[in-house]
Design a protein around this motif. Structure first.
Motif, PDB file in Angstrom:
ATOM      1  N   ALA A 192      -6.169  -6.016  -5.639  1.00 36.41           N
ATOM      2  CA  ALA A 192      -5.822  -4.743  -5.005  1.00 36.41           C
ATOM      3  C   ALA A 192      -5.023  -4.993  -3.734  1.00 36.41           C
ATOM      4  CB  ALA A 192      -7.086  -3.957  -4.680  1.00 36.41           C
ATOM      5  N   THR A 193      -4.154  -4.036  -3.421  1.00 34.69           N
ATOM      6  CA  THR A 193      -3.452  -4.036  -2.142  1.00 34.69           C
ATOM      7  C   THR A 193      -3.559  -2.627  -1.555  1.00 34.69           C
ATOM      8  OG1 THR A 193      -1.323  -3.491  -3.157  1.00 34.69           O
ATOM      9  CG2 THR A 193      -1.794  -5.834  -2.806  1.00 34.69           C
ATOM     10  N   SER A 194      -3.590  -2.556  -0.231  1.00 35.18           N
ATOM     11  CA  SER A 194      -3.654  -1.275   0.467  1.00 35.18           C
ATOM     12  C   SER A 194      -3.373  -1.493   1.939  1.00 35.18           C
ATOM     13  CB  SER A 194      -5.031  -0.622   0.284  1.00 35.18           C
ATOM     14  OG  SER A 194      -6.032  -1.392   0.899  1.00 35.18           O
ATOM     15  N   ALA A 195      -3.312  -0.401   2.688  1.00 31.98           N
ATOM     16  CA  ALA A 195      -3.139  -0.492   4.136  1.00 31.98           C
ATOM     17  C   ALA A 195      -4.473  -0.804   4.810  1.00 31.98           C
ATOM     18  CB  ALA A 195      -2.562   0.807   4.682  1.00 31.98           C
ATOM     19  N   ASN A 245      -1.483   3.766   0.383  1.00 32.61           N
ATOM     20  CA  ASN A 245      -0.641   3.108  -0.616  1.00 32.61           C
ATOM     21  C   ASN A 245      -1.437   2.093  -1.443  1.00 32.61           C
ATOM     22  OD1 ASN A 245       1.764   2.723  -1.982  1.00 32.61           O
ATOM     23  ND2 ASN A 245       2.435   1.104  -0.603  1.00 32.61           N
ATOM     24  N   VAL A 246      -2.466   2.559  -2.098  1.00 29.68           N
ATOM     25  CA  VAL A 246      -3.384   1.697  -2.845  1.00 29.68           C
ATOM     26  C   VAL A 246      -2.807   1.364  -4.216  1.00 29.68           C
ATOM     27  CG1 VAL A 246      -5.714   1.482  -3.795  1.00 29.68           C
ATOM     28  CG2 VAL A 246      -5.339   2.789  -1.691  1.00 29.68           C
ATOM     29  N   TYR A 247      -2.861   0.087  -4.565  1.00 26.14           N
ATOM     30  CA  TYR A 247      -2.486  -0.373  -5.903  1.00 26.14           C
ATOM     31  C   TYR A 247      -3.575  -1.320  -6.373  1.00 26.14           C
ATOM     32  CZ  TYR A 247      -0.058  -2.595  -9.769  1.00 26.14           C
ATOM     33  OH  TYR A 247       0.281  -3.084 -11.005  1.00 26.14           O
ATOM     34  N   ILE A 248      -4.157  -1.009  -7.525  1.00 21.47           N
ATOM     35  CA  ILE A 248      -5.225  -1.845  -8.077  1.00 21.47           C
ATOM     36  C   ILE A 248      -4.805  -2.277  -9.470  1.00 21.47           C
ATOM     37  CG2 ILE A 248      -7.630  -1.920  -8.833  1.00 21.47           C
ATOM     38  CD1 ILE A 248      -8.234   0.125  -6.616  1.00 21.47           C
ATOM     39  N   LEU A 249      -4.932  -3.567  -9.740  1.00 19.68           N
ATOM     40  CA  LEU A 249      -4.615  -4.141 -11.039  1.00 19.68           C
ATOM     41  C   LEU A 249      -5.887  -4.753 -11.600  1.00 19.68           C
ATOM     42  CD1 LEU A 249      -2.321  -4.865 -13.060  1.00 19.68           C
ATOM     43  CD2 LEU A 249      -2.087  -7.014 -11.809  1.00 19.68           C
ATOM     44  N   GLN A 250      -6.264  -4.343 -12.813  1.00 20.01           N
ATOM     45  CA  GLN A 250      -7.478  -4.873 -13.435  1.00 20.01           C
ATOM     46  C   GLN A 250      -7.114  -5.526 -14.755  1.00 20.01           C
ATOM     47  OE1 GLN A 250     -10.608  -2.096 -14.575  1.00 20.01           O
ATOM     48  NE2 GLN A 250     -12.135  -3.655 -14.157  1.00 20.01           N
ATOM     49  N   GLN A 251      -7.670  -6.705 -14.979  1.00 23.81           N
ATOM     50  CA  GLN A 251      -7.467  -7.488 -16.192  1.00 23.81           C
ATOM     51  C   GLN A 251      -5.998  -7.768 -16.450  1.00 23.81           C
ATOM     52  OE1 GLN A 251      -9.533  -5.096 -19.078  1.00 23.81           O
ATOM     53  NE2 GLN A 251     -11.527  -5.894 -18.470  1.00 23.81           N
ATOM     54  N   GLY A 252      -5.190  -7.777 -15.405  1.00 18.65           N
ATOM     55  CA  GLY A 252      -3.779  -8.082 -15.528  1.00 18.65           C
ATOM     56  C   GLY A 252      -2.953  -7.028 -16.241  1.00 18.65           C
ATOM     57  N   ASN A 253      -3.581  -5.940 -16.687  1.00 18.71           N
ATOM     58  CA  ASN A 253      -2.863  -4.919 -17.454  1.00 18.71           C
ATOM     59  C   ASN A 253      -3.011  -3.521 -16.880  1.00 18.71           C
ATOM     60  OD1 ASN A 253      -2.044  -6.742 -19.507  1.00 18.71           O
ATOM     61  ND2 ASN A 253      -4.060  -6.599 -20.420  1.00 18.71           N
ATOM     62  N   ASN A 254      -4.233  -3.066 -16.719  1.00 12.14           N
ATOM     63  CA  ASN A 254      -4.513  -1.697 -16.292  1.00 12.14           C
ATOM     64  C   ASN A 254      -4.305  -1.575 -14.792  1.00 12.14           C
ATOM     65  OD1 ASN A 254      -5.334  -1.242 -18.965  1.00 12.14           O
ATOM     66  ND2 ASN A 254      -7.418  -1.855 -18.487  1.00 12.14           N
ATOM     67  N   SER A 255      -3.762  -0.431 -14.365  1.00  9.89           N
ATOM     68  CA  SER A 255      -3.499  -0.276 -12.930  1.00  9.89           C
ATOM     69  C   SER A 255      -3.716   1.159 -12.480  1.00  9.89           C
ATOM     70  CB  SER A 255      -2.070  -0.706 -12.605  1.00  9.89           C
ATOM     71  OG  SER A 255      -1.136   0.163 -13.218  1.00  9.89           O
ATOM     72  N   ILE A 256      -3.935   1.295 -11.164  1.00 12.78           N
ATOM     73  CA  ILE A 256      -4.087   2.599 -10.517  1.00 12.78           C
ATOM     74  C   ILE A 256      -3.250   2.574  -9.245  1.00 12.78           C
ATOM     75  CG2 ILE A 256      -5.661   4.167  -9.310  1.00 12.78           C
ATOM     76  CD1 ILE A 256      -7.919   3.104 -11.017  1.00 12.78           C
ATOM     77  N   ARG A 257      -2.502   3.667  -9.021  1.00  5.64           N
ATOM     78  CA  ARG A 257      -1.779   3.881  -7.758  1.00  5.64           C
ATOM     79  C   ARG A 257      -2.271   5.204  -7.193  1.00  5.64           C
ATOM     80  NH1 ARG A 257       2.469   0.565  -6.740  1.00  5.64           N
ATOM     81  NH2 ARG A 257       3.377  -0.470  -8.538  1.00  5.64           N
TER      82      ARG A 257
END
Length: 165
Positions: free
Chosen positions: A82-85, A101-113
């Motif tokens: 995950a990345t965020s401020a 500005n949250v970005y989460i990557l799970q299992q290298g495929n699924n993501s949330i912004r």
């Protein structure tokens, strides 16, 4: 000897020191001016959750880590990045709140912004909120080729929409 968190960032880079601080050793300190790393151990499984950021604070009474500026979280046990401020890790509640500005990557495929995301560790659940007048974006990889042992069927064709003038 000067504790590592008080060394100027030029000395830290020159000597290649990494600041991998277990939560128990953090105390009530703030780390300004250089990228900081904290590693929290999750209860029962002793799995590391690593947070890197420009500044980190730990409150030993509430057991909350607050990370601000260029936050990067890595949680290999859950295949999460995950990345965020900003991020706050509530160790008692086993919850992480991300904002900015949250970005989460799970299992290298699924993501949330999203603008704000709460991750409930024990439930493996995300709650995402957008900026006002915007939307949350989630991308999920769906394996259509292996649906209950059936072969995937192409989606039915939909008729083209007619425009009325």
């Amino acid at each position: 000897m000067i504790p590592p968190y008080q060394l100027p960032s030029s000395q830290i880079r020159r000597f290649g020191l990494a600041l991998m601080l277990p939560v128990a050793l953090l105390g009530a300190i703030a780390f300004p001016s250089q990228v900081q790393t904290a590693t929290a151990q999750s209860a029962g499984g002793n799995r590391p959750l690593t947070i890197r950021s420009d500044v980190q604070e730990y409150d030993s009474k509430t057991q909350v880590i607050t990370a601000r500026g260029n936050v990067q979280m890595l949680y290999p046990a859950r295949q999460l990045q995950a990345t965020s401020a900003q991020a706050q890790y509530f160790s008692k509640e086993r919850r992480i709140d991300f904002s900015g500005n949250v970005y989460i990557l799970q299992q290298g495929n699924n993501s949330i912004r999203a603008e704000k995301v709460t991750y409930l560790i024990d439930e493996g659940r995300f709650i995402a909120l957008p900026q006002s007048n915007r939307q949350v974006e989630s991308v999920y990889m769906v394996d259509d080729a292996n649906m209950n042992g059936q072969t995937a069927k192409p989606a039915p064709k939909t008729p083209a929409l007619k425009r009325s003038n």
